[in-house]
Design an enzyme around this catalytic site. Sequence first.
Site, mmCIF file in Angstrom:
data_model
loop_
_atom_site.group_PDB
_atom_site.id
_atom_site.type_symbol
_atom_site.label_atom_id
_atom_site.label_comp_id
_atom_site.label_asym_id
_atom_site.label_seq_id
_atom_site.Cartn_x
_atom_site.Cartn_y
_atom_site.Cartn_z
ATOM 1 N N ARG A 84 -41.214 58.536 49.428
ATOM 2 C CA ARG A 84 -39.871 59.140 49.316
ATOM 3 C C ARG A 84 -39.342 58.877 47.897
ATOM 4 O O ARG A 84 -38.785 57.816 47.630
ATOM 5 C CB ARG A 84 -38.920 58.511 50.330
ATOM 6 N N ARG A 91 -43.456 63.067 47.932
ATOM 7 C CA ARG A 91 -42.475 64.098 48.292
ATOM 8 C C ARG A 91 -41.474 64.269 47.164
ATOM 9 O O ARG A 91 -40.976 63.288 46.612
ATOM 10 C CB ARG A 91 -41.752 63.685 49.577
ATOM 11 N N GLU A 107 -39.579 70.001 59.086
ATOM 12 C CA GLU A 107 -38.511 69.140 59.594
ATOM 13 C C GLU A 107 -37.260 69.916 59.945
ATOM 14 O O GLU A 107 -36.218 69.331 60.237
ATOM 15 C CB GLU A 107 -38.213 68.000 58.610
ATOM 16 N N ASN A 159 -37.689 62.818 62.064
ATOM 17 C CA ASN A 159 -36.303 62.322 62.018
ATOM 18 C C ASN A 159 -35.342 63.501 61.885
ATOM 19 O O ASN A 159 -34.367 63.627 62.637
ATOM 20 C CB ASN A 159 -36.103 61.377 60.830
ATOM 21 N N ASP A 160 -35.635 64.367 60.917
ATOM 22 C CA ASP A 160 -34.757 65.526 60.754
ATOM 23 C C ASP A 160 -35.037 66.588 61.806
ATOM 24 O O ASP A 160 -34.110 67.248 62.280
ATOM 25 C CB ASP A 160 -34.917 66.114 59.346
ATOM 26 N N ARG A 167 -28.148 62.267 62.724
ATOM 27 C CA ARG A 167 -28.970 61.046 62.795
ATOM 28 C C ARG A 167 -28.238 59.809 62.300
ATOM 29 O O ARG A 167 -28.710 58.680 62.485
ATOM 30 C CB ARG A 167 -30.289 61.247 62.033
ATOM 31 N N CYS A 170 -44.911 62.222 59.615
ATOM 32 C CA CYS A 170 -44.466 61.096 58.780
ATOM 33 C C CYS A 170 -43.078 60.604 59.174
ATOM 34 O O CYS A 170 -42.560 59.671 58.572
ATOM 35 C CB CYS A 170 -44.517 61.460 57.306
HETATM 36 C C1 PEP Z 1 -38.064 62.981 58.483
HETATM 37 O O1 PEP Z 1 -37.050 63.677 58.438
HETATM 38 O O2 PEP Z 1 -38.662 62.709 59.547
HETATM 39 C C2 PEP Z 1 -38.626 62.422 57.251
HETATM 40 C C3 PEP Z 1 -39.792 61.821 57.228
HETATM 41 O O3 PEP Z 1 -37.856 62.500 56.138
HETATM 42 P P1 PEP Z 1 -36.573 61.566 55.887
HETATM 43 O O4 PEP Z 1 -36.516 60.546 56.986
HETATM 44 O O5 PEP Z 1 -36.748 60.973 54.550
HETATM 45 O O6 PEP Z 1 -35.448 62.540 55.941
HETATM 46 MG MG MG Z 2 -36.351 64.350 56.513
#
Ligand code: PEP
Ligand code: MG
Length: 544
Positions: free
Chosen positions: A296, A332, A431, A454-455, A465, A502
Amino acid sequence: MKAFVGKGVYGAIAAGTVSIFRKRDEAVRRIHIEDTEAEKQRVELAMKESTAQLQEICEKAGKEAGKSDAAIFEIHRILLNDDDYHNAICKVIEDQQVNAEYAVSTAADNLSEMFLAMEDGYMRARAADIRDISDRMIRNLTGVTSDQTISRNKAVICASEFSPSEIVSIDKEKVLAFVTERGSLNSHTAILVKDMNIPAVFGVGKEFLSVIKEGGEIIVDGFSGEVFFEPDEETRRRFVRKAEEDGNRKRLLQELKGRENVTRDGKKIDICANIGSIDDVSAALSNDAGGIGLFRTEFLYLEGSDYPTEEKQFIAYKRVLESMKGKKVIIRTLDIGADKQADYFQLKKEENPALGYRAIRICLTRPELFRTQLRALYRASVFGNLGIMFPMLTSVSELKEILAVCTAVREELAAQGIRYGENVELGIMIETPAAALISDRLAPMVDFFSIGTNDLTQYTLACDRLNPDIERFVDPHHEAVLRLIGMSAENAHKYGVRIGICGELAADMALTETFMRMGIDELSVSPSFVLPLRDFVRKIKINP
Ligand code: PEP
Ligand code: MG
């Protein structure tokens, strides 16, 4: 003894003393003062202390990162000792009869507004510098640390909440654990802490800071989410035992180093590590990660007070690639915005920042920023096995635009006679539900997909989130999310495109079998999860 319970972010145990981290607006209260001379003397002292710290950082940066980084701190030192800055603070003390902290804060607001109103871009950028040096002054005045250059001993850092940029600014060598009053497990702050292997408990409740005391004894249990302030003898003994058991478990896992990630019935999967900084690479290596599945890079942008130069980024990416010795490294591009804010980006306040100006949207509308990062990445690519990944994509047209910028950057480098790797893979994060739903259109255009659960979860379930109050509505195993992952995997494989996960769900062992049956090629997790996941994979069977 006082006991608190929150959410365990990273499972490990720490015991030590409390260091309270207060944010600037928490540390700065307006207090009426009679003796203004005494306040001005406090300002003098804080200036001397701040100057000495900047001198030290400047020398360190010069040695570790290069002249251009050191120059930033040199500018800070000059601004700090400028008469206008000093006079502005003293004038507030005199005119308003207030304490030094408040005067510094007020003078900083006035001066940074003045800089922001200027035409010249260079002068506008000084607004962030003024805020930075003023934060340092306030920290020195209050004696409350938010910068480990002034905290001498390793401690448990306690705060109301941390932003990602605050976390990256803290010297990890000085941190035993983190504890916060508020905070979500899905926030970038939580993810960062996990990737750094630092024991942490978030969300212990709003009385926490008013009960604990600076320098007091504290035990943090990142497994159960328990925190004990001034523990009794029995609790201390219990936690010494628990820490020993944890140590033994981790030692046993070390035996899995060098072994394959293969199920009992022969199905293999790659297990890679997520990192947020160059410092995390050593954890990826010591946990025997198959590569870096997600670097990241935004944290490179959050740790400074100005845009990182192409050179600075090049050095960082090169170091990661070299350290991984030919293993795949997926870097990324910048995903700033939403909870990841840096003042110098001057992003507008938004009603719904997660749905707003973030990640690739910033890169595509600020082409110079994007170009600088891509140049650094391509230049570094000759030093290892690089994949470049783009976040937050929602459409085919965005992807076309991104690929055109990549081509232009490669052509520019070639025209300048600068080498870049011939086999750099390009991939995207899946995502957003939009990206998953059109994954059949996106797949033929890229080399790999990586699912950001996550997103993807936040956008599919319409659950912010960062909001801990709605955590009970966030079902990470929700069928809708799993269907989108399954659909993306199917479309990826139709076009011979590799697909990984990821997001944090990659480490969720309740889903490992499901993911393997879907044909997911790679799971990328916090470094400390690599070996436990390998252990799990080696014990399961995929086919009935
Ligand atoms: C996600 O969104 O799952 C991701 C890996 O990116 P980040 O958590 O950095 O938004
Ligand atoms: Mg993300």
